[in-house]
Design an enzyme around this catalytic site. Structure first.
Site, PDB file in Angstrom:
ATOM      1  CG  ASP A   1       4.772   1.352  -0.848  1.00  0.00           C
ATOM      2  OD1 ASP A   1       3.834   2.137  -0.691  1.00  0.00           O
ATOM      3  OD2 ASP A   1       4.665   0.119  -0.763  1.00  0.00           O
TER       4      ASP A   1
ATOM      5  CG  ASP B   1      -0.681   2.327   7.356  1.00  0.00           C
ATOM      6  OD1 ASP B   1       0.458   2.021   7.789  1.00  0.00           O
ATOM      7  OD2 ASP B   1      -1.320   1.602   6.582  1.00  0.00           O
TER       8      ASP B   1
ATOM      9  CE  LYS C   1     -15.315  -6.425 -11.714  1.00  0.00           C
ATOM     10  NZ  LYS C   1     -15.492  -5.277 -12.606  1.00  0.00           N
TER      11      LYS C   1
ATOM     12  N   GLY D   1      -4.213  -4.115  -2.097  1.00  0.00           N
ATOM     13  CA  GLY D   1      -5.363  -4.160  -2.999  1.00  0.00           C
ATOM     14  C   GLY D   1      -5.000  -4.653  -4.393  1.00  0.00           C
TER      15      GLY D   1
ATOM     16  CE  LYS E   1      -1.324   0.755  -3.210  1.00  0.00           C
ATOM     17  NZ  LYS E   1      -1.842  -0.226  -2.234  1.00  0.00           N
ATOM     18  CB  THR E   2       2.690  -3.422  -6.775  1.00  0.00           C
ATOM     19  OG1 THR E   2       2.673  -2.548  -5.652  1.00  0.00           O
ATOM     20  CG2 THR E   2       4.094  -3.499  -7.318  1.00  0.00           C
TER      21      THR E   2
HETATM   22  N1  LIG Z   1      -6.752  -9.306  -8.404  1.00  0.00           N
HETATM   23  C1  LIG Z   1      -6.091 -10.025  -7.516  1.00  0.00           C
HETATM   24  N2  LIG Z   1      -6.589 -11.194  -7.058  1.00  0.00           N
HETATM   25  C2  LIG Z   1      -5.920 -11.928  -6.130  1.00  0.00           C
HETATM   26  N3  LIG Z   1      -4.728 -11.578  -5.584  1.00  0.00           N
HETATM   27  C3  LIG Z   1      -4.172 -10.430  -6.017  1.00  0.00           C
HETATM   28  C4  LIG Z   1      -4.811  -9.590  -6.984  1.00  0.00           C
HETATM   29  N4  LIG Z   1      -4.030  -8.503  -7.202  1.00  0.00           N
HETATM   30  C5  LIG Z   1      -2.939  -8.670  -6.400  1.00  0.00           C
HETATM   31  N5  LIG Z   1      -3.029  -9.813  -5.694  1.00  0.00           N
HETATM   32  C6  LIG Z   1      -2.055 -10.328  -4.716  1.00  0.00           C
HETATM   33  O1  LIG Z   1      -2.171  -9.533  -3.537  1.00  0.00           O
HETATM   34  C7  LIG Z   1      -0.889  -9.267  -2.975  1.00  0.00           C
HETATM   35  C8  LIG Z   1      -0.640  -7.768  -2.918  1.00  0.00           C
HETATM   36  O2  LIG Z   1      -0.603  -7.265  -4.259  1.00  0.00           O
HETATM   37  P1  LIG Z   1       0.145  -5.914  -4.613  1.00  0.00           P
HETATM   38  O3  LIG Z   1      -0.060  -5.671  -6.049  1.00  0.00           O
HETATM   39  O4  LIG Z   1       1.556  -5.970  -4.108  1.00  0.00           O
HETATM   40  O5  LIG Z   1      -0.693  -4.884  -3.734  1.00  0.00           O
HETATM   41  P2  LIG Z   1      -0.425  -3.352  -3.344  1.00  0.00           P
HETATM   42  O6  LIG Z   1       0.651  -2.826  -4.269  1.00  0.00           O
HETATM   43  O7  LIG Z   1      -1.756  -2.677  -3.548  1.00  0.00           O
HETATM   44  O8  LIG Z   1      -0.020  -3.346  -1.901  1.00  0.00           O
HETATM   45  C9  LIG Z   1       0.126 -10.023  -3.869  1.00  0.00           C
HETATM   46  O9  LIG Z   1       0.350 -11.286  -3.287  1.00  0.00           O
HETATM   47  C10 LIG Z   1      -0.622 -10.175  -5.192  1.00  0.00           C
HETATM   48  O10 LIG Z   1      -0.205 -11.292  -5.938  1.00  0.00           O
HETATM   49  O1  LIG Z   2       7.881   0.085   2.675  1.00  0.00           O
HETATM   50  C1  LIG Z   2       8.177   0.347   3.853  1.00  0.00           C
HETATM   51  O2  LIG Z   2       9.297   0.762   4.210  1.00  0.00           O
HETATM   52  C2  LIG Z   2       7.102   0.175   4.909  1.00  0.00           C
HETATM   53  C3  LIG Z   2       7.438   0.249   6.248  1.00  0.00           C
HETATM   54  C4  LIG Z   2       6.429   0.094   7.162  1.00  0.00           C
HETATM   55  C5  LIG Z   2       5.113  -0.077   6.760  1.00  0.00           C
HETATM   56  N1  LIG Z   2       4.829  -0.134   5.469  1.00  0.00           N
HETATM   57  C6  LIG Z   2       3.418  -0.336   5.063  1.00  0.00           C
HETATM   58  O3  LIG Z   2       3.257  -0.119   3.679  1.00  0.00           O
HETATM   59  C7  LIG Z   2       1.858   0.000   3.462  1.00  0.00           C
HETATM   60  C8  LIG Z   2       1.592   0.686   2.142  1.00  0.00           C
HETATM   61  O4  LIG Z   2       2.149  -0.025   1.084  1.00  0.00           O
HETATM   62  P1  LIG Z   2       1.272  -1.028   0.202  1.00  0.00           P
HETATM   63  O5  LIG Z   2       2.219  -1.413  -0.879  1.00  0.00           O
HETATM   64  O6  LIG Z   2       0.874  -2.178   1.084  1.00  0.00           O
HETATM   65  O7  LIG Z   2       0.099  -0.246  -0.278  1.00  0.00           O
HETATM   66  C9  LIG Z   2       1.314   0.739   4.649  1.00  0.00           C
HETATM   67  O8  LIG Z   2       0.116   0.119   5.080  1.00  0.00           O
HETATM   68  C10 LIG Z   2       2.442   0.638   5.703  1.00  0.00           C
HETATM   69  O9  LIG Z   2       1.973   0.134   6.949  1.00  0.00           O
HETATM   70  C11 LIG Z   2       5.781  -0.012   4.544  1.00  0.00           C
END
Ligand SMILES: Nc1ncnc2c1ncn2[C@@H]1O[C@H](COP(=O)(O)OP(=O)(O)O)[C@@H](O)[C@H]1O
Ligand SMILES: O=C(O)c1ccc[n+]([C@@H]2O[C@H](COP(=O)([O-])O)[C@@H](O)[C@H]2O)c1
Length: 201
Positions: A35, A55, A180, A13, A15-16
């Site tokens: 994570d 999950d 957004k 989504g 978050k990072t």
């Molecule tokens: N607002 C946004 N619009 C488009 N792409 C985004 C946005 N925020 C994050 N991304 C992209 O989505 C992917 C996942 O983002 P990330 O911040 O790692 O998500 P999460 O930590 O929620 O799993 C990355 O490739 C990032 O560049």
């Molecule tokens: O980080 C890991 O070691 C890892 C190993 C297996 C699965 N995950 C996936 O990490 C997801 C959550 O992380 P994130 O950053 O996508 O929100 C969750 O949907 C899992 O399926 C993550």
């Protein structure tokens, strides 16, 4: 003053991305990533559907995560130093209660862990629609790569289940539209944290 911000949300989504931008802007700001508390693959149950059940909250060592949060609460300056976060000279000199210290905790199952819902001063949740989530996730490689069918068979159904649980059990969440731009989301959250800090000073 200590402020703990919880950023929950669907996988991929944003978050990072949001957390990294906030960390650059906020003073004395540490982060805990949910994570980082995933258990080892051999401790993750295999479900009747044949998928490892990543999950779900039991795939995470939540006790260790809570202890890490407590470590920050006890001594945010020491925590910052040991996590490579620089602390302003003013905050180094003063008692933690007289300076601003911020902790961001981010993770996909943050607001589903009942034992520490109260720990957060501010809660956010980022959501995106299924197709965008699937698209973003397909570009990502985790330490354990997704087997074919995991998204449709496990990740998305679990997301829907947990989201419903969260909406039923957790109040005071500010919902963010993950479609957004990164900048817009960041500005919205930065402003809301800033206003909260002003109200507390
Ligand atoms: N607002 C946004 N619009 C488009 N792409 C985004 C946005 N925020 C994050 N991304 C992209 O989505 C992917 C996942 O983002 P990330 O911040 O790692 O998500 P999460 O930590 O929620 O799993 C990355 O490739 C990032 O560049
Ligand atoms: O980080 C890991 O070691 C890892 C190993 C297996 C699965 N995950 C996936 O990490 C997801 C959550 O992380 P994130 O950053 O996508 O929100 C969750 O949907 C899992 O399926 C993550």
């Amino acid at each position: 003053m200590k402020l703990i911000i919880g950023i929950g949300g669907v996988t991929n989504g944003g978050k990072t991305t949001l957390t990294n931008k906030l960390m650059q802007a906020l003073p004395n700001c540490c982060v805990i990533h949910q994570d980082d508390f995933f258990k080892k693959p051999d401790r993750i149950e295999v479900g009747e559907d044949g998928f490892r059940q990543w999950d779900v909250i039991t795939s995470l060592d939540m006790e260790a995560m809570v202890n890490t949060i407590k470590g920050w609460q006890e001594n945010p300056v020491k925590f910052a130093r040991s996590h490579g976060v620089s602390v302003t000279p003013k905050a180094e000199e003063q008692e933690p209660d007289n300076a601003i210290h911020i902790l961001i905790v981010e993770g996909f199952l943050l607001h589903n862990y009942q034992h520490i819902l109260d720990v957060y001063d501010q809660r956010y949740y980022i959501a995106i629609p299924k197709e965008e989530c699937k698209r973003r996730r397909s570009t990502r490689t985790y330490t354990v790569p997704d087997p074919p069918g995991l998204f449709e068979g496990h990740v998305w159904p679990m997301y829907l289940k947990h989201r419903k649980e969260m909406e039923n059990n957790c109040n005071g969440i500010e919902y963010l539209d993950g479609l957004k731009s990164k900048e817009e989301i960041y500005n919205q959250v930065y402003e809301s944290i800033h206003n909260n800090l002003l109200n507390r000073l």
